[in-house]
Design a protein around this motif. Structure first.
Motif, short mmCIF file in Angstrom:
data_model
loop_
_atom_site.label_atom_id
_atom_site.label_comp_id
_atom_site.label_asym_id
_atom_site.label_seq_id
_atom_site.Cartn_x
_atom_site.Cartn_y
_atom_site.Cartn_z
N SER A 24 0.65 -1.20 0.01
CA SER A 24 0.03 -0.01 0.03
C SER A 24 0.84 1.17 -0.04
O SER A 24 0.32 2.51 -0.40
N PHE A 25 2.05 1.27 0.46
CA PHE A 25 2.86 2.23 0.47
C PHE A 25 3.00 2.71 -0.86
O PHE A 25 3.29 4.08 -0.94
N LYS A 26 3.27 1.97 -1.69
CA LYS A 26 3.49 2.26 -3.21
C LYS A 26 2.26 3.29 -3.77
O LYS A 26 2.60 4.18 -4.62
N LEU A 27 1.05 3.11 -3.34
CA LEU A 27 -0.08 3.92 -3.55
C LEU A 27 -0.03 5.41 -3.33
O LEU A 27 -0.08 6.21 -3.86
N ILE A 28 0.42 5.28 -1.85
CA ILE A 28 0.39 6.58 -1.24
C ILE A 28 1.50 7.19 -1.71
O ILE A 28 1.38 8.54 -2.11
N SER A 64 -5.03 17.96 -1.44
CA SER A 64 -5.02 16.71 -0.58
C SER A 64 -3.83 16.05 0.10
O SER A 64 -3.95 15.16 0.55
N ILE A 65 -2.77 17.03 0.07
CA ILE A 65 -1.56 16.30 0.46
C ILE A 65 -1.49 15.84 2.08
O ILE A 65 -0.97 14.97 2.37
N THR A 66 -2.53 16.53 2.99
CA THR A 66 -2.61 16.54 4.17
C THR A 66 -3.30 14.84 4.41
O THR A 66 -3.05 14.15 5.19
N ASP A 67 -4.30 14.71 3.39
CA ASP A 67 -4.99 13.33 3.53
C ASP A 67 -3.97 12.39 3.33
O ASP A 67 -4.04 11.36 3.90
N ILE A 68 -3.09 12.36 2.15
CA ILE A 68 -2.15 11.76 1.82
C ILE A 68 -0.95 11.47 3.18
O ILE A 68 -0.82 10.17 3.43
N THR A 96 8.55 8.27 1.26
CA THR A 96 7.33 9.10 0.89
C THR A 96 6.99 10.39 2.04
O THR A 96 6.57 11.49 1.54
N LYS A 97 7.31 10.30 3.17
CA LYS A 97 7.55 11.28 4.05
C LYS A 97 8.34 12.31 3.69
O LYS A 97 7.69 13.58 3.75
N ILE A 98 9.69 12.31 3.14
CA ILE A 98 10.11 13.41 2.43
C ILE A 98 9.59 14.06 1.52
O ILE A 98 9.59 15.24 1.25
N LYS A 99 8.81 13.28 0.49
CA LYS A 99 8.12 13.89 -0.38
C LYS A 99 7.05 14.89 -0.26
O LYS A 99 6.61 15.95 -0.38
N ILE A 100 6.23 14.29 1.16
CA ILE A 100 5.02 15.12 1.64
C ILE A 100 5.48 16.48 2.33
O ILE A 100 5.04 17.29 2.25
#
Length: 555
Positions: free
Chosen positions: A476-480, A491-495, A546-550
């Motif tokens: 699932s991490f790949k989808l996020i 919607s970045i905070t939802d992600i 993904t945390k770095i991207k967000i």
């Protein structure tokens, strides 16, 4: 979970106590669900429907056939329906996650057991048939119980299992694997039966008689009527008038809905009705249907509306119900008509709890639902957010080029979400199985050995469930992560919330695998720990990436 439907037809439709005693054999077997008992007085025949996992269904079918052999004497049987045995026919039907070949293999195991232990000759039919002549049940049953005494002695009618002797009391039985048959009626805004019949002749696979330009039926040299095939394969149809509804219907049997779908049939009848100045007003399902047969319809109509198919399952079903007019005559209840939902209704499940109820239950001094179940719940919420963002991004101005990916992510998120919801229950159930094994008697050495094996087996399962939760979270991490690149930036905070929920899921699942694996014998423990180390590393790497991207997008 693999699911098989079994629909034995017994030669008793008048004595309710006998019918119930036979049907109740099914209830003795765990993981099998008795769905329907449909007796016919005039036919003196009852159709019993149950569904479950393969081995339990095999056991339940055998117990039912055995009890029917004890209580039904074919020497005294009369009825309008053709029949050849106390249990006349016993089909096995793949419903979910099981192949036709697996059902064929199970049908042969059942046939062998029935012939050897009950001395009833067995003929294999449909997909299990040993030759082309035995595919059609009518060929096997021709002559019925009374004619089987001579027929079974002929070389070409030797039973597939058992002696070439008709059982005097119980006759013979046909056992086989077949596709799921969907009984489906389509309603017309006319009381003219001729219109319905004309449509039926044009769509059914058997078609209608060929005629010359003068309207005369064309025959071959032997006098056999030549047919013009209908437009739909795996479709049997007739037209009739229903007094109760004051309208005509095209009554249809779909013998393979995977090749000729419900929506294709509905649309074909709509087109044919329009040609004749009539209109389809709705349709109805007679009996039960598999979930995927209706989901396919909902997805078809969503695509026609250029809408995302990555929405909750019940919303897809609602689109199908509305589009097909399944509540035109009477309300279509998914809990009554869809096999998988019917089973869920019979089982206690945390998914039926309100949020406050589930939170309160978790807070009590009971071990379930515990950390494993709540890990799965957190993952389900993460995937719900993933689907939400994908759907919000779908068709948004400036993101249209990613529409295909948005739908793929939404659909996959829904798939993971639904599985994680099931794993909430499975995790709690696995703990109950461990407790049950621990409570087994230990008075003798035999008791002690058996108890040890059962504890080991239950503990392996208790580790496998959170391992699956962990595997889903890693995928699932790949989808996020992908949504960070192609999702709606608003919607970045939802992600981000989805990401942290997913990480909690992976950590919680990992701990629950460990605590169970450390109680196993060395070989099993090493196997689980090896898988765990690989998955933990992937989860950590993907979370950080993904945390770095967000964080960059938020800045």
């Amino acid at each position: 979970m693999k699911l098989i439907e079994c629909v034995p037809n017994i030669s008793e439709g008048r004595n309710k106590s006998i019918i119930n005693e036979i049907a109740n054999q099914v209830k003795q077997v765990s993981n099998v669900h008795l769905l329907d008992i449909d007796p016919g007085f005039d036919t003196n025949r009852t159709v019993i429907t149950f569904v479950g996992q393969p081995e339990p269904v095999l056991e339940a079918a055998y117990l039912l056939i055995k009890k029917a052999s004890e209580l039904i004497d074919m020497r005294n049987h009369t009825g309008e329906h053709s029949r050849m045995g106390s249990t006349d026919v016993c089909p096995l039907i793949p419903v979910k996650n099981i192949s036709m070949q697996e059902c064929v293999d199970i049908s042969k195991k059942l046939a062998k057991k029935v012939s050897e232990e009950l001395s009833i000759p067995v003929f294999l039919y449909e997909n299990s048939a040993s030759n082309i002549e035995r595919v059609n049940l009518a060929n096997i049953r021709k002559g019925e119980y009374e004619g089987m005494f001579e027929k079974i002695k002929k070389d070409n009618w030797k039973p597939d299992f058992g002696k070439s002797e008709n059982n005097v009391k119980n006759g013979a039985i046909a056992i086989g694997a077949r596709e799921f048959l969907i009984a489906y009626n389509i309603n017309l805004n006319t009381f003219d039966k001729k219109i319905a019949t004309d449509i039926a002749l044009d769509i059914r696979e058997a078609g209608r008689a060929k005629r010359d330009k003068n309207g005369n039926i064309i025959r071959d040299k032997s006098g056999k009527i030549l047919k013009k095939p209908g437009s739909l394969k795996f479709c049997k149809a007739v037209g009739w008038y229903i007094d109760e509804y004051n309208q005509a219907q095209v009554s249809i049997n779909l013998t393979n809905y995977k090749k000729t779908s419900i929506f294709k049939t509905f649309e074909e009848v709509r087109n044919e009705a329009r040609k004749r100045g009539a209109r389809v007003t709705g349709s109805e399902i007679v009996g039960l249907m598999p979930l995927d047969s209706l989901l396919d319809c909902g997805k078809y109509y969503l695509k026609k509306q250029n809408r995302s198919t990555g929405i909750p399952e019940k919303d897809i079903l609602n689109i199908a119900i509305q589009s097909l007019g399944l509540s035109d005559i009477s309300t279509f209840d998914i809990n009554e008509k869809i096999i998988e939902y019917r089973i869920d209704e019979q089982q206690k499940s945390f998914k039926n709890f309100k949020v406050e109820e589930l939170v309160d239950l978790t807070s009590m001094g009971t071990p379930t639902p515990g950390g494993g179940s709540i890990s799965a719940l957190a993952g389900a919420f993460a995937m719900a957010l993933s689907s939400m963002v994908a759907n919000l991004s779908f068709a948004k101005k400036g993101l249209e080029k990613h529409n295909k990916l948005h739908i793929e992510i939404a659909e996959k998120s829904q798939e993971f979400k639904d599985r994680l919801i099931k794993l909430i229950d499975l995790d709690s159930n696995s703990y109950d199985l461990v407790l049950a094994a621990i409570r087994l008697p230990k008075k003798t050495q035999e008791d002690i050995d058996y108890r040890f094996k059962e504890i080991e087996k239950a503990t392996i399962y208790a580790a496998e469930v959170p391992l699956e939760i962990l595997e889903i979270s890693v995928n699932s991490f790949k989808l996020i992560d992908k949504l960070c690149d192609i999702g709606n930036p608003n919607s970045i905070t939802d992600i981000g919330v989805g990401l942290y929920l997913l990480y909690s899921t992976s950590r919680g699942a990992s701990m629950n695998v460990k605590i169970n694996a450390y109680n196993l014998t060395d070989n099993h423990k090493k196997s689980f720990i090896k898988k765990l180390q690989k998955l933990d590393k992937l989860a950590d790497e993907q979370f950080i990436k993904t945390k770095i991207k967000i964080e960059k997008i938020l800045k």
